[in-house]
Write an enzyme that holds these catalytic residues in place. Structure first.
Site, PDB file in Angstrom:
ATOM      1  N   PRO A 169       0.801  -1.300   0.007  1.00 19.81           N
ATOM      2  CA  PRO A 169      -0.136  -0.005   0.098  1.00 19.81           C
ATOM      3  C   PRO A 169       0.960   1.418  -0.014  1.00 19.81           C
ATOM      4  O   PRO A 169       1.777   1.513   0.653  1.00 19.81           O
ATOM      5  CB  PRO A 169      -0.860  -0.025   1.179  1.00 19.81           C
ATOM      6  CG  PRO A 169      -0.332  -1.114   2.249  1.00 19.81           C
ATOM      7  CD  PRO A 169       0.535  -2.018   1.323  1.00 19.81           C
ATOM      8  N   ARG A 211       5.461  11.983  -3.128  1.00 20.67           N
ATOM      9  CA  ARG A 211       5.592  12.477  -1.773  1.00 20.67           C
ATOM     10  C   ARG A 211       6.801  11.919  -0.864  1.00 20.67           C
ATOM     11  O   ARG A 211       7.071  11.091  -1.275  1.00 20.67           O
ATOM     12  CB  ARG A 211       4.213  12.262  -1.017  1.00 20.67           C
ATOM     13  CG  ARG A 211       2.932  12.845  -1.434  1.00 20.67           C
ATOM     14  CD  ARG A 211       1.875  12.989  -0.630  1.00 20.67           C
ATOM     15  NE  ARG A 211       2.398  13.820   0.509  1.00 20.67           N
ATOM     16  CZ  ARG A 211       1.861  13.705   1.963  1.00 20.67           C
ATOM     17  NH1 ARG A 211       0.817  12.973   1.862  1.00 20.67           N
ATOM     18  NH2 ARG A 211       2.420  14.398   2.916  1.00 20.67           N
ATOM     19  N   TYR A 222      11.826   8.364   0.580  1.00 21.20           N
ATOM     20  CA  TYR A 222      11.560   7.564  -0.591  1.00 21.20           C
ATOM     21  C   TYR A 222      12.111   7.720  -1.796  1.00 21.20           C
ATOM     22  O   TYR A 222      12.209   6.883  -2.747  1.00 21.20           O
ATOM     23  CB  TYR A 222      10.117   7.093  -0.586  1.00 21.20           C
ATOM     24  CG  TYR A 222       9.699   6.572   0.685  1.00 21.20           C
ATOM     25  CD1 TYR A 222       9.955   5.288   1.268  1.00 21.20           C
ATOM     26  CD2 TYR A 222       8.472   7.264   1.431  1.00 21.20           C
ATOM     27  CE1 TYR A 222       9.453   4.919   2.348  1.00 21.20           C
ATOM     28  CE2 TYR A 222       8.106   6.776   2.674  1.00 21.20           C
ATOM     29  CZ  TYR A 222       8.391   5.518   3.150  1.00 21.20           C
ATOM     30  OH  TYR A 222       7.866   5.060   4.153  1.00 21.20           O
ATOM     31  N   GLU A 243      12.711  -9.927   1.111  1.00 22.70           N
ATOM     32  CA  GLU A 243      11.865  -8.985   1.436  1.00 22.70           C
ATOM     33  C   GLU A 243      12.924  -7.685   1.151  1.00 22.70           C
ATOM     34  O   GLU A 243      13.808  -7.510   1.298  1.00 22.70           O
ATOM     35  CB  GLU A 243      11.706  -9.075   2.889  1.00 22.70           C
ATOM     36  CG  GLU A 243      11.135  -8.166   3.778  1.00 22.70           C
ATOM     37  CD  GLU A 243      11.008  -8.156   5.330  1.00 22.70           C
ATOM     38  OE1 GLU A 243      11.029  -9.210   5.607  1.00 22.70           O
ATOM     39  OE2 GLU A 243      10.453  -7.378   5.803  1.00 22.70           O
ATOM     40  N   HIS A 303      12.716  -3.135   1.445  1.00 24.00           N
ATOM     41  CA  HIS A 303      12.312  -1.962   2.048  1.00 24.00           C
ATOM     42  C   HIS A 303      13.350  -0.923   1.242  1.00 24.00           C
ATOM     43  O   HIS A 303      14.415  -1.029   1.372  1.00 24.00           O
ATOM     44  CB  HIS A 303      12.292  -1.661   3.529  1.00 24.00           C
ATOM     45  CG  HIS A 303      11.365  -2.800   3.982  1.00 24.00           C
ATOM     46  ND1 HIS A 303      10.098  -2.617   4.059  1.00 24.00           N
ATOM     47  CD2 HIS A 303      11.788  -4.089   4.634  1.00 24.00           C
ATOM     48  CE1 HIS A 303       9.539  -3.951   4.414  1.00 24.00           C
ATOM     49  NE2 HIS A 303      10.638  -4.647   5.063  1.00 24.00           N
ATOM     50  N   ARG A 354      14.115   4.011  11.768  1.00 19.30           N
ATOM     51  CA  ARG A 354      12.864   4.547  11.913  1.00 19.30           C
ATOM     52  C   ARG A 354      12.217   4.079  13.410  1.00 19.30           C
ATOM     53  O   ARG A 354      12.705   3.735  14.201  1.00 19.30           O
ATOM     54  CB  ARG A 354      11.987   4.358  10.411  1.00 19.30           C
ATOM     55  CG  ARG A 354      12.801   4.951   9.266  1.00 19.30           C
ATOM     56  CD  ARG A 354      11.918   4.743   8.345  1.00 19.30           C
ATOM     57  NE  ARG A 354      11.017   5.512   8.083  1.00 19.30           N
ATOM     58  CZ  ARG A 354       9.942   5.399   7.227  1.00 19.30           C
ATOM     59  NH1 ARG A 354      10.123   4.422   6.224  1.00 19.30           N
ATOM     60  NH2 ARG A 354       8.878   6.455   7.367  1.00 19.30           N
TER      61      ARG A 354
HETATM   62  O1  CA2 Z   1      10.734   1.542   3.052  1.00 19.02           O
HETATM   63  C1  CA2 Z   1      10.003   0.898   2.657  1.00 19.02           C
HETATM   64  O2  CA2 Z   1      10.145   0.459   1.681  1.00 19.02           O
HETATM   65  C2  CA2 Z   1       8.633   0.491   3.499  1.00 19.02           C
HETATM   66  O3  CA2 Z   1       7.968  -0.709   3.175  1.00 19.02           O
HETATM   67  C3  CA2 Z   1       7.813   1.792   2.854  1.00 19.02           C
HETATM   68  C4  CA2 Z   1       6.325   1.716   3.711  1.00 19.02           C
HETATM   69  C5  CA2 Z   1       6.431   1.828   5.220  1.00 19.02           C
HETATM   70  O4  CA2 Z   1       5.167   1.633   5.876  1.00 19.02           O
HETATM   71  C6  CA2 Z   1       7.386   0.568   5.684  1.00 19.02           C
HETATM   72  O5  CA2 Z   1       7.438   0.845   7.310  1.00 19.02           O
HETATM   73  C7  CA2 Z   1       8.817   0.851   5.119  1.00 19.02           C
HETATM   74  C8  CA2 Z   1       5.644   2.971   3.198  1.00 19.02           C
HETATM   75  C9  CA2 Z   1       5.068   3.031   1.912  1.00 19.02           C
HETATM   76  C10 CA2 Z   1       4.628   4.220   1.492  1.00 19.02           C
HETATM   77  O6  CA2 Z   1       5.385   4.829   0.296  1.00 19.02           O
HETATM   78  C11 CA2 Z   1       4.936   6.280   0.083  1.00 19.02           C
HETATM   79  C12 CA2 Z   1       5.873   6.789  -0.822  1.00 19.02           C
HETATM   80  C13 CA2 Z   1       5.970   7.927  -1.054  1.00 19.02           C
HETATM   81  C14 CA2 Z   1       4.811   8.543  -0.436  1.00 19.02           C
HETATM   82  C15 CA2 Z   1       4.211   8.404   0.515  1.00 19.02           C
HETATM   83  C16 CA2 Z   1       4.173   6.735   0.967  1.00 19.02           C
END
Ligand code: CA2
Length: 141
Positions: free
Chosen positions: A11, A19, A24, A99, A101, A108
Site C-alpha cells: 500500500p 510525496r 523514499y 523482502e 524496503h 525509523r
Molecule cells: O521503506 C519501505 O520500503 C517501506 O516498506 C515503505 C512503507 C513503510 O510503511 C514501511 O515501514 C517501509 C510505506 C510505503 C509508502 O510509500 C510512500 C511513498 C511515497 C509517499 C508516501 C508513501
C-alpha cells in the site's frame, strides 16, 4: 530458460516519487519498474510487476505466484508490520522470497522494526533506496 520473478508492492507505494522524497527518493514506481525490466533483461530474468493497496489482492497475487514464479521480491510496505495473511501466503510459496524496503526501517520508528515477512524471507534488504529493487534481482541470477 528465463526465470520469472514476481515483484510485489504494498500500500501507498503508488505514491512513490510524488510525496516524502526525503525518505523514499524521487523515482516513481513506474521508473522503478522500467529500471528493473532493463536490469532483468541483462540477467536473463523476466519480471511480473504488481502494486496494490489491498491486502487480499496481494495475498491472491502470491497464490498466483505459487503456480508461475521462480521467486518473489516483495515490499509489503505497511503490511510488513501487520500482516499474518501475507506471511501465511508466502509460507505456501515454495521458491525464494526477498523482502525489500526502500528506507532503513531499523533507523525509523520502533513499530517498523518488526516484520512478519522476515520469518519467511531468504534475504532482507533495507535502506538502499529504490536502487534496492535492482540489487534484489541479482539474488535470482
Ligand atoms: O521503506 C519501505 O520500503 C517501506 O516498506 C515503505 C512503507 C513503510 O510503511 C514501511 O515501514 C517501509 C510505506 C510505503 C509508502 O510509500 C510512500 C511513498 C511515497 C509517499 C508516501 C508513501
Amino acid at each position: 530458460m528465463s526465470k520469472l520473478i514476481y515483484v510485489l508492492n504494498g500500500p501507498n507505494l503508488n505514491l512513490l516519487g510524488k510525496r516524502q522524497p526525503e525518505i523514499y527518493g524521487h523515482e516513481t514506481l513506474a521508473d522503478v519498474e522500467e529500471r528493473m525490466r532493463k536490469k532483468a533483461a541483462t540477467l536473463d530474468l523476466t519480471i511480473e510487476f504488481f502494486q496494490s493497496n489491498y491486502e487480499g489482492a496481494i495475498v491472491e497475487k502470491i497464490h498466483e505466484a505459487r503456480e508461475k514464479a521462480d521467486g518473489i521480491i516483495i515490499n509489503p510496505a505497511a503490511y510488513t508490520h501487520t500482516s499474518v495473511a501475507i506471511l501465511d501466503a508466502l509460507n505456501a510459496f515454495d521458491n525464494p522470497v526477498v523482502e525489500l524496503h526502500i528506507s532503513n526501517v531499523h533507523k525509523r520508528e520502533a513499530f517498523r522494526h518488526h516484520s512478519f515477512v522476515s520469518a519467511r524471507a531468504e534475504a532482507v534488504m533495507a535502506g538502499f533506496g529504490t536502487l534496492g529493487y535492482e540489487l534484489a534481482l541479482e539474488y535470482f541470477k
